[in-house]
Design a protein around this motif. Sequence first.
Motif, PDB file in Angstrom:
ATOM      1  N   GLY A 136       0.801  -1.216   0.000  1.00  0.00           N
ATOM      2  CA  GLY A 136       0.000   0.000   0.000  1.00  0.00           C
ATOM      3  C   GLY A 136       0.832   1.263   0.000  1.00  0.00           C
ATOM      4  N   HIS A 137       2.041   1.190   0.518  1.00  0.00           N
ATOM      5  CA  HIS A 137       2.933   2.359   0.531  1.00  0.00           C
ATOM      6  C   HIS A 137       3.391   2.752  -0.864  1.00  0.00           C
ATOM      7  N   ALA A 138       3.280   1.830  -1.827  1.00  0.00           N
ATOM      8  CA  ALA A 138       3.852   2.064  -3.150  1.00  0.00           C
ATOM      9  C   ALA A 138       2.846   2.554  -4.176  1.00  0.00           C
ATOM     10  N   HIS A 139       1.592   2.165  -4.059  1.00  0.00           N
ATOM     11  CA  HIS A 139       0.633   2.553  -5.096  1.00  0.00           C
ATOM     12  C   HIS A 139      -0.313   3.647  -4.604  1.00  0.00           C
ATOM     13  N   ALA A 140      -0.902   4.356  -5.565  1.00  0.00           N
ATOM     14  CA  ALA A 140      -1.759   5.497  -5.225  1.00  0.00           C
ATOM     15  C   ALA A 140      -2.972   5.066  -4.418  1.00  0.00           C
ATOM     16  N   ILE A 141      -3.534   3.902  -4.728  1.00  0.00           N
ATOM     17  CA  ILE A 141      -4.697   3.411  -3.985  1.00  0.00           C
ATOM     18  C   ILE A 141      -4.351   3.287  -2.502  1.00  0.00           C
ATOM     19  N   GLY A 142      -3.261   2.601  -2.213  1.00  0.00           N
ATOM     20  CA  GLY A 142      -2.878   2.394  -0.824  1.00  0.00           C
ATOM     21  C   GLY A 142      -2.538   3.684  -0.110  1.00  0.00           C
ATOM     22  N   GLN A 143      -1.778   4.565  -0.760  1.00  0.00           N
ATOM     23  CA  GLN A 143      -1.415   5.832  -0.136  1.00  0.00           C
ATOM     24  C   GLN A 143      -2.650   6.675   0.154  1.00  0.00           C
ATOM     25  N   LEU A 146      -4.460   5.056   3.185  1.00  0.00           N
ATOM     26  CA  LEU A 146      -3.711   5.276   4.423  1.00  0.00           C
ATOM     27  C   LEU A 146      -3.771   6.729   4.865  1.00  0.00           C
ATOM     28  N   ALA A 147      -3.830   7.648   3.900  1.00  0.00           N
ATOM     29  CA  ALA A 147      -3.901   9.072   4.242  1.00  0.00           C
ATOM     30  C   ALA A 147      -5.210   9.422   4.933  1.00  0.00           C
ATOM     31  N   GLN A 148      -6.243   8.603   4.743  1.00  0.00           N
ATOM     32  CA  GLN A 148      -7.541   8.862   5.372  1.00  0.00           C
ATOM     33  C   GLN A 148      -7.634   8.305   6.790  1.00  0.00           C
ATOM     34  N   LEU A 149      -6.644   7.505   7.194  1.00  0.00           N
ATOM     35  CA  LEU A 149      -6.661   6.900   8.520  1.00  0.00           C
ATOM     36  C   LEU A 149      -6.021   7.816   9.549  1.00  0.00           C
ATOM     37  N   ASP A 150      -6.266   7.518  10.824  1.00  0.00           N
ATOM     38  CA  ASP A 150      -5.566   8.273  11.860  1.00  0.00           C
ATOM     39  C   ASP A 150      -4.154   7.710  12.016  1.00  0.00           C
ATOM     40  N   ASP A 151      -3.338   8.404  12.790  1.00  0.00           N
ATOM     41  CA  ASP A 151      -1.922   8.051  12.901  1.00  0.00           C
ATOM     42  C   ASP A 151      -1.741   6.640  13.462  1.00  0.00           C
ATOM     43  N   GLU A 152      -2.550   6.273  14.434  1.00  0.00           N
ATOM     44  CA  GLU A 152      -2.417   4.941  15.039  1.00  0.00           C
ATOM     45  C   GLU A 152      -2.689   3.846  14.015  1.00  0.00           C
ATOM     46  N   ALA A 153      -3.740   4.030  13.222  1.00  0.00           N
ATOM     47  CA  ALA A 153      -4.094   3.020  12.228  1.00  0.00           C
ATOM     48  C   ALA A 153      -3.022   2.932  11.136  1.00  0.00           C
ATOM     49  N   THR A 176       9.710   7.752   6.436  1.00  0.00           N
ATOM     50  CA  THR A 176       9.497   8.649   5.291  1.00  0.00           C
ATOM     51  C   THR A 176       8.071   8.553   4.799  1.00  0.00           C
ATOM     52  N   MET A 177       7.517   7.333   4.805  1.00  0.00           N
ATOM     53  CA  MET A 177       6.137   7.156   4.357  1.00  0.00           C
ATOM     54  C   MET A 177       5.170   7.871   5.290  1.00  0.00           C
ATOM     55  N   LEU A 178       5.364   7.751   6.585  1.00  0.00           N
ATOM     56  CA  LEU A 178       4.478   8.408   7.544  1.00  0.00           C
ATOM     57  C   LEU A 178       4.534   9.924   7.389  1.00  0.00           C
ATOM     58  N   ARG A 179       5.720  10.460   7.151  1.00  0.00           N
ATOM     59  CA  ARG A 179       5.847  11.911   6.953  1.00  0.00           C
ATOM     60  C   ARG A 179       5.112  12.348   5.688  1.00  0.00           C
ATOM     61  N   ARG A 180       5.209  11.534   4.652  1.00  0.00           N
ATOM     62  CA  ARG A 180       4.493  11.877   3.423  1.00  0.00           C
ATOM     63  C   ARG A 180       2.987  11.868   3.670  1.00  0.00           C
ATOM     64  N   LEU A 181       2.480  10.860   4.368  1.00  0.00           N
ATOM     65  CA  LEU A 181       1.044  10.752   4.635  1.00  0.00           C
ATOM     66  C   LEU A 181       0.549  11.929   5.469  1.00  0.00           C
ATOM     67  N   GLU A 182       1.374  12.363   6.420  1.00  0.00           N
ATOM     68  CA  GLU A 182       0.988  13.489   7.267  1.00  0.00           C
ATOM     69  C   GLU A 182       0.824  14.769   6.458  1.00  0.00           C
ATOM     70  N   ARG A 183       1.595  14.911   5.399  1.00  0.00           N
ATOM     71  CA  ARG A 183       1.543  16.123   4.589  1.00  0.00           C
ATOM     72  C   ARG A 183       0.372  16.128   3.601  1.00  0.00           C
ATOM     73  N   MET A 184      -0.221  14.983   3.376  1.00  0.00           N
ATOM     74  CA  MET A 184      -1.326  14.895   2.413  1.00  0.00           C
ATOM     75  C   MET A 184      -2.590  15.517   2.985  1.00  0.00           C
ATOM     76  N   ARG A 185      -3.261  16.303   2.181  1.00  0.00           N
ATOM     77  CA  ARG A 185      -4.550  16.860   2.583  1.00  0.00           C
ATOM     78  C   ARG A 185      -5.621  15.815   2.314  1.00  0.00           C
ATOM     79  N   ARG A 186      -6.512  15.644   3.270  1.00  0.00           N
ATOM     80  CA  ARG A 186      -7.461  14.529   3.259  1.00  0.00           C
ATOM     81  C   ARG A 186      -8.306  14.461   1.988  1.00  0.00           C
ATOM     82  N   ALA A 187      -8.664  15.608   1.409  1.00  0.00           N
ATOM     83  CA  ALA A 187      -9.576  15.602   0.272  1.00  0.00           C
ATOM     84  C   ALA A 187      -8.865  15.645  -1.078  1.00  0.00           C
TER      85      ALA A 187
END
Length: 252
Positions: A136-143, A146-153, A176-187
């Motif tokens: 999931g870290h590699a493809h757009a679907i997974g990213q 994951l960006a829609q989940l909370d940090d714990e999930a 690095t993946m977690l930092r990228r997800l944090e920067r993504m805007r949910r919508a």
Amino acid sequence: MSPQSATLIGSVQRAMRLLEAVAEHEHGAPAKQLARETGLALPTAYHLLRTLVHEGYLRRDKGLFFLGEAAERLGSSGAQQKRRSTVAETLAHWRDAIGVPVYYAMYRDGEIEVMCVSDSPGNPAVKEWADFRETGHAHAIGQCLLAQLDDEARRDHLDRYPVQSITPYTVRDNHTMLRRLERMRRADPVTERQEYALGTVCAAIPITVGNSAATMAISLPAHQADRLQAATQQLQGALGLLLGSLAISISI
């Protein structure tokens, strides 16, 4: 009871066993697997499957058998597949309208699930050469999911499926993946370029229904990367009209 009557009853019994076996496979099953599970000879299974398709109790798609419209009226399993059919028809419409493969996926019970893919010979879907659930870290679907989940999930998911570099463009580690997800805007749509498969670019649009995370995505060959933004915007603009048909799959 005459021998002819006994033969007819036996055929009905075998056909019902096949129907029950198909109902156990919501993503479809090939004839060889169904024959093995029901203990039928392969020629017998083929004959009965063809008959059931002809009568509308089954349908065949790309070598897999699914419950058909006639069977959908018989029980809840059929109702579930009818809802899936609605989603498939929606994706097929936008596949043809935009001219790209279209995907629908959800994050459910801690797993990435690709619920439906609609492609065509001229616009084939990305081949799942590495398990979508584990990458999931590699493809757009997974990213996007994951960006829609909370940090714990997110951390839980990456603990179970740690980042691994599957192409030269894949993110290198969990941090690095977690930092990228944090920067993504949910919508906002998520794009990736050759991170999952060399020669392919993808985009995924987030869909949140209640507490459920879902996404609709597209892919293109890398040499058509200049089409990605416009195609994504076209699909995103239609998303309001699509939510009704897509949301029903949350209950599947």
